[in-house]
Write a protein that holds these residues in place. Sequence first.
Motif, PDB file in Angstrom:
ATOM      1  N   THR A   3       0.834  -1.185   0.000  1.00 42.26           N
ATOM      2  CA  THR A   3       0.000   0.000   0.000  1.00 42.26           C
ATOM      3  C   THR A   3       0.877   1.246   0.000  1.00 42.26           C
ATOM      4  O   THR A   3       1.876   1.306   0.695  1.00 42.26           O
ATOM      5  CB  THR A   3      -0.889   0.023   1.251  1.00 42.26           C
ATOM      6  N   VAL A   4       0.488   2.204  -0.798  1.00 45.62           N
ATOM      7  CA  VAL A   4       1.293   3.409  -0.887  1.00 45.62           C
ATOM      8  C   VAL A   4       0.999   4.306   0.318  1.00 45.62           C
ATOM      9  O   VAL A   4      -0.141   4.676   0.543  1.00 45.62           O
ATOM     10  CB  VAL A   4       0.984   4.168  -2.191  1.00 45.62           C
ATOM     11  N   PRO A   5       2.005   4.619   1.100  1.00 47.18           N
ATOM     12  CA  PRO A   5       1.767   5.434   2.285  1.00 47.18           C
ATOM     13  C   PRO A   5       1.541   6.904   1.911  1.00 47.18           C
ATOM     14  O   PRO A   5       1.919   7.357   0.844  1.00 47.18           O
ATOM     15  CB  PRO A   5       3.050   5.268   3.079  1.00 47.18           C
ATOM     16  N   HIS A   6       0.915   7.620   2.838  1.00 50.03           N
ATOM     17  CA  HIS A   6       0.733   9.050   2.618  1.00 50.03           C
ATOM     18  C   HIS A   6       2.056   9.779   2.827  1.00 50.03           C
ATOM     19  O   HIS A   6       2.917   9.337   3.558  1.00 50.03           O
ATOM     20  CB  HIS A   6      -0.325   9.597   3.574  1.00 50.03           C
ATOM     21  N   THR A   7       2.152  10.927   2.177  1.00 49.05           N
ATOM     22  CA  THR A   7       3.443  11.598   2.178  1.00 49.05           C
ATOM     23  C   THR A   7       3.572  12.617   3.292  1.00 49.05           C
ATOM     24  O   THR A   7       4.671  12.898   3.737  1.00 49.05           O
ATOM     25  CB  THR A   7       3.670  12.326   0.846  1.00 49.05           C
ATOM     26  N   GLU A   8       2.454  13.194   3.730  1.00 47.21           N
ATOM     27  CA  GLU A   8       2.567  14.321   4.638  1.00 47.21           C
ATOM     28  C   GLU A   8       3.250  13.924   5.950  1.00 47.21           C
ATOM     29  O   GLU A   8       3.059  12.819   6.447  1.00 47.21           O
ATOM     30  CB  GLU A   8       1.181  14.914   4.929  1.00 47.21           C
ATOM     31  N   ASN A   9       4.042  14.841   6.452  1.00 47.06           N
ATOM     32  CA  ASN A   9       4.707  14.703   7.753  1.00 47.06           C
ATOM     33  C   ASN A   9       5.705  13.551   7.828  1.00 47.06           C
ATOM     34  O   ASN A   9       6.186  13.232   8.892  1.00 47.06           O
ATOM     35  CB  ASN A   9       3.684  14.496   8.887  1.00 47.06           C
ATOM     36  N   SER A  10       5.997  12.925   6.721  1.00 45.15           N
ATOM     37  CA  SER A  10       6.952  11.818   6.839  1.00 45.15           C
ATOM     38  C   SER A  10       8.323  12.306   6.396  1.00 45.15           C
ATOM     39  O   SER A  10       8.591  12.525   5.229  1.00 45.15           O
ATOM     40  CB  SER A  10       6.499  10.620   6.010  1.00 45.15           C
ATOM     41  N   GLU A  11       9.171  12.507   7.373  1.00 44.15           N
ATOM     42  CA  GLU A  11      10.499  13.008   7.094  1.00 44.15           C
ATOM     43  C   GLU A  11      11.307  11.956   6.335  1.00 44.15           C
ATOM     44  O   GLU A  11      12.044  12.250   5.416  1.00 44.15           O
ATOM     45  CB  GLU A  11      11.194  13.376   8.404  1.00 44.15           C
ATOM     46  N   HIS A  12      11.117  10.704   6.756  1.00 41.02           N
ATOM     47  CA  HIS A  12      11.835   9.616   6.089  1.00 41.02           C
ATOM     48  C   HIS A  12      10.897   8.895   5.142  1.00 41.02           C
ATOM     49  O   HIS A  12      10.081   8.097   5.550  1.00 41.02           O
ATOM     50  CB  HIS A  12      12.384   8.633   7.128  1.00 41.02           C
ATOM     51  N   HIS A  13      11.018   9.218   3.876  1.00 37.13           N
ATOM     52  CA  HIS A  13      10.194   8.557   2.882  1.00 37.13           C
ATOM     53  C   HIS A  13      10.716   7.156   2.640  1.00 37.13           C
ATOM     54  O   HIS A  13      11.910   6.917   2.629  1.00 37.13           O
ATOM     55  CB  HIS A  13      10.249   9.334   1.556  1.00 37.13           C
ATOM     56  N   SER A  14       9.789   6.252   2.442  1.00 37.82           N
ATOM     57  CA  SER A  14      10.201   4.935   1.986  1.00 37.82           C
ATOM     58  C   SER A  14      10.701   5.058   0.555  1.00 37.82           C
ATOM     59  O   SER A  14      10.429   6.040  -0.136  1.00 37.82           O
ATOM     60  CB  SER A  14       9.017   3.974   2.034  1.00 37.82           C
ATOM     61  N   THR A  15      11.441   4.061   0.130  1.00 36.63           N
ATOM     62  CA  THR A  15      11.912   4.069  -1.243  1.00 36.63           C
ATOM     63  C   THR A  15      10.746   4.165  -2.202  1.00 36.63           C
ATOM     64  O   THR A  15      10.747   4.942  -3.151  1.00 36.63           O
ATOM     65  CB  THR A  15      12.682   2.774  -1.543  1.00 36.63           C
ATOM     66  N   LEU A  16       9.717   3.360  -1.905  1.00 36.04           N
ATOM     67  CA  LEU A  16       8.560   3.324  -2.785  1.00 36.04           C
ATOM     68  C   LEU A  16       7.921   4.699  -2.912  1.00 36.04           C
ATOM     69  O   LEU A  16       7.635   5.177  -4.012  1.00 36.04           O
ATOM     70  CB  LEU A  16       7.536   2.321  -2.232  1.00 36.04           C
ATOM     71  N   GLU A  17       7.716   5.344  -1.777  1.00 33.77           N
ATOM     72  CA  GLU A  17       7.060   6.644  -1.797  1.00 33.77           C
ATOM     73  C   GLU A  17       7.956   7.698  -2.454  1.00 33.77           C
ATOM     74  O   GLU A  17       7.473   8.588  -3.157  1.00 33.77           O
ATOM     75  CB  GLU A  17       6.694   7.072  -0.368  1.00 33.77           C
ATOM     76  N   THR A  18       9.264   7.586  -2.246  1.00 34.77           N
ATOM     77  CA  THR A  18      10.187   8.509  -2.898  1.00 34.77           C
ATOM     78  C   THR A  18      10.079   8.402  -4.409  1.00 34.77           C
ATOM     79  O   THR A  18       9.972   9.401  -5.122  1.00 34.77           O
ATOM     80  CB  THR A  18      11.637   8.212  -2.463  1.00 34.77           C
ATOM     81  N   ILE A  19      10.091   7.179  -4.882  1.00 35.15           N
ATOM     82  CA  ILE A  19      10.013   6.963  -6.324  1.00 35.15           C
ATOM     83  C   ILE A  19       8.698   7.500  -6.870  1.00 35.15           C
ATOM     84  O   ILE A  19       8.656   8.218  -7.878  1.00 35.15           O
ATOM     85  CB  ILE A  19      10.140   5.456  -6.647  1.00 35.15           C
ATOM     86  N   ARG A  20       7.618   7.182  -6.147  1.00 31.00           N
ATOM     87  CA  ARG A  20       6.296   7.613  -6.605  1.00 31.00           C
ATOM     88  C   ARG A  20       6.221   9.140  -6.677  1.00 31.00           C
ATOM     89  O   ARG A  20       5.728   9.705  -7.656  1.00 31.00           O
ATOM     90  CB  ARG A  20       5.239   7.060  -5.649  1.00 31.00           C
ATOM     91  N   GLN A  21       6.758   9.801  -5.640  1.00 30.23           N
ATOM     92  CA  GLN A  21       6.688  11.258  -5.604  1.00 30.23           C
ATOM     93  C   GLN A  21       7.546  11.876  -6.699  1.00 30.23           C
ATOM     94  O   GLN A  21       7.148  12.854  -7.340  1.00 30.23           O
ATOM     95  CB  GLN A  21       7.117  11.757  -4.222  1.00 30.23           C
ATOM     96  N   GLN A  22       8.725  11.268  -6.919  1.00 28.96           N
ATOM     97  CA  GLN A  22       9.584  11.766  -8.005  1.00 28.96           C
ATOM     98  C   GLN A  22       8.848  11.704  -9.342  1.00 28.96           C
ATOM     99  O   GLN A  22       8.921  12.611 -10.161  1.00 28.96           O
ATOM    100  CB  GLN A  22      10.856  10.908  -8.104  1.00 28.96           C
ATOM    101  N   ARG A  23       8.145  10.612  -9.537  1.00 29.60           N
ATOM    102  CA  ARG A  23       7.487  10.449 -10.840  1.00 29.60           C
ATOM    103  C   ARG A  23       6.278  11.361 -10.967  1.00 29.60           C
ATOM    104  O   ARG A  23       5.984  11.862 -12.057  1.00 29.60           O
ATOM    105  CB  ARG A  23       7.100   8.977 -11.038  1.00 29.60           C
ATOM    106  N   ILE A  24       5.563  11.573  -9.854  1.00 30.67           N
ATOM    107  CA  ILE A  24       4.454  12.528  -9.898  1.00 30.67           C
ATOM    108  C   ILE A  24       4.985  13.916 -10.223  1.00 30.67           C
ATOM    109  O   ILE A  24       4.437  14.632 -11.073  1.00 30.67           O
ATOM    110  CB  ILE A  24       3.691  12.528  -8.558  1.00 30.67           C
ATOM    111  N   ASP A  25       6.089  14.296  -9.544  1.00 29.99           N
ATOM    112  CA  ASP A  25       6.693  15.601  -9.808  1.00 29.99           C
ATOM    113  C   ASP A  25       7.117  15.720 -11.266  1.00 29.99           C
ATOM    114  O   ASP A  25       7.061  16.786 -11.871  1.00 29.99           O
ATOM    115  CB  ASP A  25       7.914  15.818  -8.897  1.00 29.99           C
ATOM    116  N   GLN A  26       7.542  14.575 -11.813  1.00 29.41           N
ATOM    117  CA  GLN A  26       8.051  14.581 -13.180  1.00 29.41           C
ATOM    118  C   GLN A  26       6.934  14.769 -14.208  1.00 29.41           C
ATOM    119  O   GLN A  26       7.198  15.181 -15.342  1.00 29.41           O
ATOM    120  CB  GLN A  26       8.762  13.244 -13.410  1.00 29.41           C
ATOM    121  N   LEU A  27       5.689  14.453 -13.798  1.00 26.65           N
ATOM    122  CA  LEU A  27       4.591  14.526 -14.768  1.00 26.65           C
ATOM    123  C   LEU A  27       4.477  15.915 -15.389  1.00 26.65           C
ATOM    124  O   LEU A  27       4.225  16.054 -16.582  1.00 26.65           O
ATOM    125  CB  LEU A  27       3.255  14.147 -14.105  1.00 26.65           C
ATOM    126  N   SER A  28       4.661  16.956 -14.556  1.00 31.90           N
ATOM    127  CA  SER A  28       4.533  18.315 -15.094  1.00 31.90           C
ATOM    128  C   SER A  28       5.653  18.619 -16.084  1.00 31.90           C
ATOM    129  O   SER A  28       5.460  19.393 -17.014  1.00 31.90           O
ATOM    130  CB  SER A  28       4.532  19.324 -13.962  1.00 31.90           C
TER     131      SER A  28
END
Length: 502
Positions: A3-28
């Motif tokens: 399950t993809v964890p929520h991003t808010e308030n998490s100082e230490h992102h999991s690898t999975l969430e880091t990758i997901r966020q990078q790719r979301i950021d990349q969409l723009s």
Amino acid sequence: MTTVPHTENSEHHSTLETIRQQRIDQLSHWEREVGVTPYPYRFEKTHSNIELQTQFCDLADGVETEIVVRVAGRVMAIRNTGMFMDCHDPSGKIQLFSHKESLDEACLPLLKLFDLGDIVGAEGTVRRTPRGELSVRVKKVELLSKSLLPLPEKYHGLTDVEIRYRQRYLDLIMNPDTRDTLVKRSKIVSSVRDFLIARDFLEVETPILQHQAGGASAKPFHTHHNALDMDMVLRIAPELYLKRLVVGGLSEKVFELNRNFRNEGISPRHNPEFTMMEVYQAYADYTDMMTLTEELFAHVAQTVLGTTQVAYGDTVLDFTPPWPRRTMAEMVFEATGVDFMAITNDEEARTQGAALGVHVRDFDGWGHVLEQVFEEKVEQTLIQPIHITDYPVEISPLAKVHRSNPRLTERFETRVNGWEVANAFSELNNPLDQRQRFEAQIAERDAGNDEAHHLDEDYITALEYGLPPTGGLGVGIDRLVMLLTNSTNIRDVIAFPTLKPR
RNA sequence: GCGAGUUUAGCUCAGUCGGUAGAGCAAUCCCCUUUUAAGGGAUGGGUCCAGAGUUCGAGUCUCUGAACUCGCACCA
């Protein structure tokens, strides 16, 4: 777990969430800097990968063609910073070769942005590399759908059986065998249907929501109709409705490919919802059903596998007709030396059964004991296809009494690899006898057998209008698929098997 | 329902006697334009299934629970 964890308030992102966020950021970036949407609407595809591989199988190594094709699929490997990408579609793989000298300049920045798992489309010319890999020399390439989540590891793939069942889409992406099995399942079902329709059987549909579960001995799932404030059950078998259709003369031959629901244990060979095929043929008896079973299985194996000699585990199952036909009592006699046909009362049967070390309940009569001995002493030894015939009356409340012995019925079960894969009778069409059988079932229920049949008055009424002599047959489709796909667990042949929530 | 086993990074898996959490792939950055498990260099990434306990100290030992796997029971 995935399950993809929520991003808010998490100082230490999991690898999975880091990758997901990078790719979301990349969409723009795709829209702003590359000028394309990451989720476009359409792509004109000219070839599947297998079509290319087939059409150009004779193309020699190192040869470039001028033939322009458009292919699409999921990126499963990236080499040399995008110059080589393996593009997979359901039919197979094609390599995309994007050389900067032949790729449109506008597409060049895309190569660095593609991730494993992205769905891409490409246009280019067909070539085979000097090392023999059929490829498309890409002129234009575009993103067709952005993958935000990373795929499992490429070499070992996805082996965790729990994730394979819970996220079957990942299993299908990573494991070609899973796809092969489920495609074969579809072909098996199609060939069953084709076989029957070619013999003038009419495909019908009967209720899944029923007031009373009938046609089998099993516990049902209970549900509720709100508007009518009425309890209902999901069917455990379609049998009684199919025979009503034969009474009505809808057709002399009917069949249904039916999902049944039984509220019982889960095992490698049992899923709470499973698929059966039931057929009914007027003016036929159980010997006709044996022949039909053999021809059906042989046809399906020949159609799907190209042979009736089927490799399963360490053995070869031979579905070539005809198959042996042996009575239950003689199989028990051969295995145990006990001749149940010579036993004339229930108590002696229980004594003999207990003496053989078989589990015997107080309410078990002669027939139940004979069946129990068969299941514990004989069943697992029956590997090659065989029809076990002449089941006792008391365990066969919907089957016609045997024409030559009143204690038995004209019923058989087909066994393969120790499993029941078919069950069939000369259908009981005498309404007076049928009422007595139901009443015997009610007595069994009162004696403690909570899986005994209920009395279905409307079904008896239908019989009182006249059911022609009829042969009926049920085939366990999931187990048939298991046998033909060398599967040891029913969950491997069901795309979304029943699991507890995580 | 009963018994045994499994659960560590996104994936595949190590983790010895109880003493600071490891690898490969994937990811990020750099190099590299004929690779195909591409290659080279650097970097980041952990609720060790959950909870409780023992201990100076627990991924490791104990207990409880969960999901999964196998077997048994149940299973026309």
